[in-house]
Design an enzyme around this catalytic site. Structure first.
Site, PDB file in Angstrom:
ATOM      1  N   ARG A  66      42.193  27.683  47.562  1.00 18.39           N
ATOM      2  CA  ARG A  66      43.462  27.623  46.832  1.00 18.39           C
ATOM      3  C   ARG A  66      44.645  27.989  47.722  1.00 18.39           C
ATOM      4  NH1 ARG A  66      43.936  29.304  40.792  1.00 18.39           N
ATOM      5  NH2 ARG A  66      42.996  27.240  40.613  1.00 18.39           N
ATOM      6  N   LYS A 103      37.390  43.220  25.307  1.00 16.21           N
ATOM      7  CA  LYS A 103      36.383  42.638  26.213  1.00 16.21           C
ATOM      8  C   LYS A 103      35.068  43.419  26.052  1.00 16.21           C
ATOM      9  CE  LYS A 103      36.291  40.801  30.920  1.00 16.21           C
ATOM     10  NZ  LYS A 103      37.127  40.546  32.120  1.00 16.21           N
ATOM     11  N   GLU A 144      45.793  33.982  45.139  1.00 15.69           N
ATOM     12  CA  GLU A 144      45.333  33.841  46.526  1.00 15.69           C
ATOM     13  C   GLU A 144      46.433  33.333  47.461  1.00 15.69           C
ATOM     14  OE1 GLU A 144      43.645  32.840  43.851  1.00 15.69           O
ATOM     15  OE2 GLU A 144      41.773  33.973  43.907  1.00 15.69           O
TER      16      GLU A 144
HETATM   17  C1  LIG Z   1      41.247  31.113  41.687  1.00 10.36           C
HETATM   18  C2  LIG Z   1      40.265  32.148  41.176  1.00 10.36           C
HETATM   19  N1  LIG Z   1      40.313  33.403  41.696  1.00 10.36           N
HETATM   20  C3  LIG Z   1      39.449  34.341  41.263  1.00 10.36           C
HETATM   21  C4  LIG Z   1      38.518  34.042  40.308  1.00 10.36           C
HETATM   22  C5  LIG Z   1      37.508  35.086  39.888  1.00 10.36           C
HETATM   23  N2  LIG Z   1      37.675  35.433  38.459  1.00 10.36           N
HETATM   24  C6  LIG Z   1      36.946  34.893  37.512  1.00 10.36           C
HETATM   25  S1  LIG Z   1      37.306  35.478  36.000  1.00 10.36           S
HETATM   26  C7  LIG Z   1      38.499  36.492  36.651  1.00 10.36           C
HETATM   27  C8  LIG Z   1      39.288  37.409  35.782  1.00 10.36           C
HETATM   28  C9  LIG Z   1      39.904  36.616  34.680  1.00 10.36           C
HETATM   29  O1  LIG Z   1      40.579  37.519  33.833  1.00 10.36           O
HETATM   30  P1  LIG Z   1      41.029  36.978  32.425  1.00 10.36           P
HETATM   31  O2  LIG Z   1      41.701  35.674  32.598  1.00 10.36           O
HETATM   32  O3  LIG Z   1      41.798  38.069  31.806  1.00 10.36           O
HETATM   33  O4  LIG Z   1      39.680  36.689  31.643  1.00 10.36           O
HETATM   34  P2  LIG Z   1      38.669  37.726  30.951  1.00 10.36           P
HETATM   35  O5  LIG Z   1      37.492  37.823  31.870  1.00 10.36           O
HETATM   36  O6  LIG Z   1      39.390  39.017  30.780  1.00 10.36           O
HETATM   37  O7  LIG Z   1      38.315  37.096  29.639  1.00 10.36           O
HETATM   38  C10 LIG Z   1      38.583  36.345  38.015  1.00 10.36           C
HETATM   39  C11 LIG Z   1      39.516  37.080  38.905  1.00 10.36           C
HETATM   40  C12 LIG Z   1      38.490  32.715  39.808  1.00 10.36           C
HETATM   41  N3  LIG Z   1      37.565  32.322  38.895  1.00 10.36           N
HETATM   42  N4  LIG Z   1      39.379  31.809  40.251  1.00 10.36           N
HETATM   43 MG   LIG Z   2      41.380  39.461  30.476  1.00  5.78          MG
END
Ligand SMILES: Cc1ncc(C[n+]2csc(CCOP(=O)(O)OP(=O)(O)O)c2C)c(N)n1
Ligand SMILES: [Mg+2]
Ligand SMILES: CC(=O)[C@@H](O)[C@H](O)COP(=O)(O)O
Length: 630
Positions: A396, A283, A368
């Site tokens: 959610r 990342k 959530e």
């Molecule tokens: C239901 C929901 N909860 C929280 C979020 C906030 N959120 C956006 S990206 C993320 C982390 C995602 O991690 P990952 O899938 O590993 O993607 P990366 O950013 O590492 O590429 C979160 C918690 C969201 N978009 N949707």
């Molecule tokens: Mg990730």
């Protein structure tokens, strides 16, 4: 200077004739574009830097839009957008009228499914695949899901369903060991173990090397050896969890090696079974400040490219910071206070709480629904759980709030950060429905502070109420009120008169109280003297105050940064109707029955009639046309 390859890319078909060397050069150029654009506009830099090669390989092997690519959350789809005809518009990223920071069907045929909330991609991709099969069509369907999003329950509902079906579906697990912060949970630990396993290609190479050294003594040995390889592969296959769910697991593979990525995609795309390809990425790759601080650069504001320093906006503490600091103060005195986050400890202001009370902070991952019911369990045992979840993401867990908490009248405190208009994240992230979706639920108290000082009082009051309470406030800073050193109780259901008047009265809630007060100042210069009341509570309403305002003014204006449908103003309308106060002239100002696009928060508020000037204009017209004044 050699021509930029990126300048020749108008669609994914322009990748077809590029060599590996040219594709690698293209990857560098895309990184430069990402870094400089996001340094100016803000956005999700680290996630997108991590998927440059992955996205190039995807669009090199799969023929979008015939083949369908779904991005989970979609915050990492900037490279996808650059390669699918939006390179020239990329400078408008996340700006009002510009391209969205998330996939949007109305923006491009390459954006096959709109996303923004995590853990939905496998469901929608499977739906597309099954529709394809029913129609007898032929194309590939790919879901790209991150390791963080794989902590969301819906992902397992979809894996479970897909694994049961024999259909062409490719799930790419983009594993960068990170959610927004370090990923949590057993799944993350499992993936960590896999990451350290020898990569599939190495094991395959070693076995084939061994097989080649066996003297050629007839097919039987080779057939036996092939069976050994397969069983060995099965034993060595680290992705046993996914294999048991019916997926063919491939990986882990290097997510920055274009050759490997394309080889695996070419090999697996014709398999008529669900395949999960585990891709290891970094990342923030290619920009050292983002590699070093992938959490800060997950979603970052404008920053200086040379230094990596993020531009600070003032020293006024945000609502989030005031919440976090206040909760620490309360938790020092009250050992029953527990904090729960769904993978957003930083965004919800709980980092300090986590460092001081590590045993009383629970990060459940992007889960959530689980977070809310977990809190319910804790509450039955005398704890005071404080569940901090963005307004939009709490959507959610609606049934959990209603059924698991409020129906049982359990003392859980819901902190809805990012409520109201959020800004550049756009329609998937505005928290503009919570008054409407929470108000119908019995037993729930709903408060919204007029400023940061009132937030600390509301939070303290909530911890003493022994019932379900929701407190909501917007992203960023409030009016910058002085924080009183002594935190006080607020009388439940009681509003406060802030400014006297004669011709009309604002009965406003939360972040709209200050703009109402500013609008009253503007109106005074136009001969209209409006009082201002800070409602404080969406539920229960302050009936005593409303009766007084109805008799004393007769012209009431409600202002809320929530949709009007079922919102705060509707609550007042219902009250007037129930009380038969038919003489009251009520003007409800709030958000329309449509999805608000992305853009700067202040601009969107103005655009939707919620700036002081727009509020004043609406009231002036209403007062004049309703005959309430000359
Ligand atoms: C239901 C929901 N909860 C929280 C979020 C906030 N959120 C956006 S990206 C993320 C982390 C995602 O991690 P990952 O899938 O590993 O993607 P990366 O950013 O590492 O590429 C979160 C918690 C969201 N978009 N949707
Ligand atoms: Mg990730
Ligand atoms: C993609 C996603 O859902 C989160 O990264 C979100 O954009 C964070 O929002 P804040 O920047 O308001 O914390």
């Amino acid at each position: 200077m050699s021509e930029s390859i990126l300048d020749t890319i108008y669609g994914p078909e322009d990748l077809n004739n590029l060599s590996i060397i040219q594709l690698e050069k293209l990857a560098g150029e895309i990184r430069e574009l990402l870094i400089h654009t996001i340094a100016h506009n803000g956005g999700h830099l680290a996630p997108n830097l991590g998927v440059v090669e992955l996205t190039i390989a995807l669009h090199k092997v799969f023929q979008s839009p015939k083949d369908k690519i779904v991005w989970d959350v979609g915050h990492q789809a900037y490279v996808h957008k650059i390669l699918t005809g939006r390179r020239q518009d990329f400078s408008t990223l996340r700006q009002f009228g510009g391209i969205s920071g998330f996939p949007k069907r109305c923006e491009s045929e390459h954006d096959v499914f709109g996303t923004g909330h995590a853990s939905t991609s496998i469901s929608s991709a499977l739906g597309i695949a099954l529709a394809r099969d029913i129609s007898g069509d032929k194309y590939n369907v790919v879901a790209v899901i991150g390791d963080g999003s794989l902590t969301g329950g819906q992902a397992y509902e979809a894996l479970n369903h897909a694994g049961h079906l024999r259909t062409n579906l490719t799930v790419i697990l983009n594993d960068n060991e990170m959610s927004i912060a370090k990923n949590v949970g057993a799944i993350s630990e499992y993936l960590a173990r896999i990451r350290t396993a020898p990569t599939y290609s190495k094991v395959k190479h070693d076995i084939e090397y061994l097989l080649r050294r066996i003297p050629a003594i007839g097919d039987s040995v080779l057939k036996t050896a092939e069976r050994v390889k397969d069983s060995l592969k099965y034993l060595l296959v680290p992705g046993i969890l996914f294999e048991e769910l019916g997926f063919t697991y491939v990986g882990p593979i290097d997510g920055h090696n274009l050759n490997t990525l394309m080889e695996v995609f070419y090999t697996t795309r014709s398999v008529n079974e669900p395949v999960l390809i585990h891709v290891i990425t970094c990342k923030g790759k290619g920009y050292s400040p983002a590699e070093r601080n992938a959490d800060i650069f997950h979603g970052v504001g404008p920053f200086c490219v040379e230094s990596g320093k993020v531009h600070k906006n003032g020293s006024t503490p945000s609502y989030t910071q005031v919440f976090g600091d206040t909760l620490v103060k309360l938790a020092e005195k009250n050992k029953d206070i527990i904090a729960i986050t769904a993978a957003m400890p930083e965004g919800t202001g709980l980092k300090k709480f986590a460092s001081l009370f590590p045993d009383r902070l629970f990060d459940v991952g992007i889960a959530e629904p689980h977070a809310v019911t977990l809190a319910g369990g804790m509450a039955t045992q005398g704890k005071i759980p404080v569940v901090a979840i963005y307004s939009t993401f709490l959507q959610r867990a609606y049934d959990q709030v209603l059924h698991d908490i409020c129906l049982q009248n359990l003392p859980v405190i819901f902190i809805l950060d990012r409520a109201g208009i959020v800004g550049e994240d756009g329609a998937t992230h505005h928290g503009v429905f919570d008054y409407s979706y929470l108000r119908p639920i019995p037993n729930l108290t709903i408060m919204s502070p007029k400023d940061e000082n009132e937030l600390q009082h509301m939070l303290f009051t909530a911890t003493t109420m022994s019932k379900p309470v929701a407190i909501r406030y917007p992203r960023g800073c409030g009016p910058g009120a002085e924080l009183e050193p002594k935190i006080q109780m607020i009388e439940s259901g009681k509003s406060e008169l802030l400014r006297p008047g004669t011709d009309a009265v604002f009965y406003s809630i939360g972040a709209m109280v200050e703009p109402s007060r500013a609008a009253a100042e503007l109106l005074a210069n136009r001969g209209i003297h409006a009082a201002v009341v800070n409602a404080r509570f969406v539920k229960p309403l302050d009936g005593e105050m409303l009766r007084k305002l109805s008799h004393d003014y007769g012209v009431i204006i409600t202002v809320e940064d929530n949709v009007l449908a079922g919102g705060f103003g509707t609550a007042v309308l219902e009250y007037m109707n129930t009380q038969k106060f038919n003489w009251v002239k009520l003007l409800r100002l709030g958000l329309p029955d449509e999805f608000i696009p992305h853009g700067q928060r202040s601009l969107l508020l103005e655009h939707n009639g919620l700036s002081p000037e727009r509020i004043a204009a609406s009231v002036e017209s209403f007062v004049k046309h309703s005959g309430a004044k000359g």
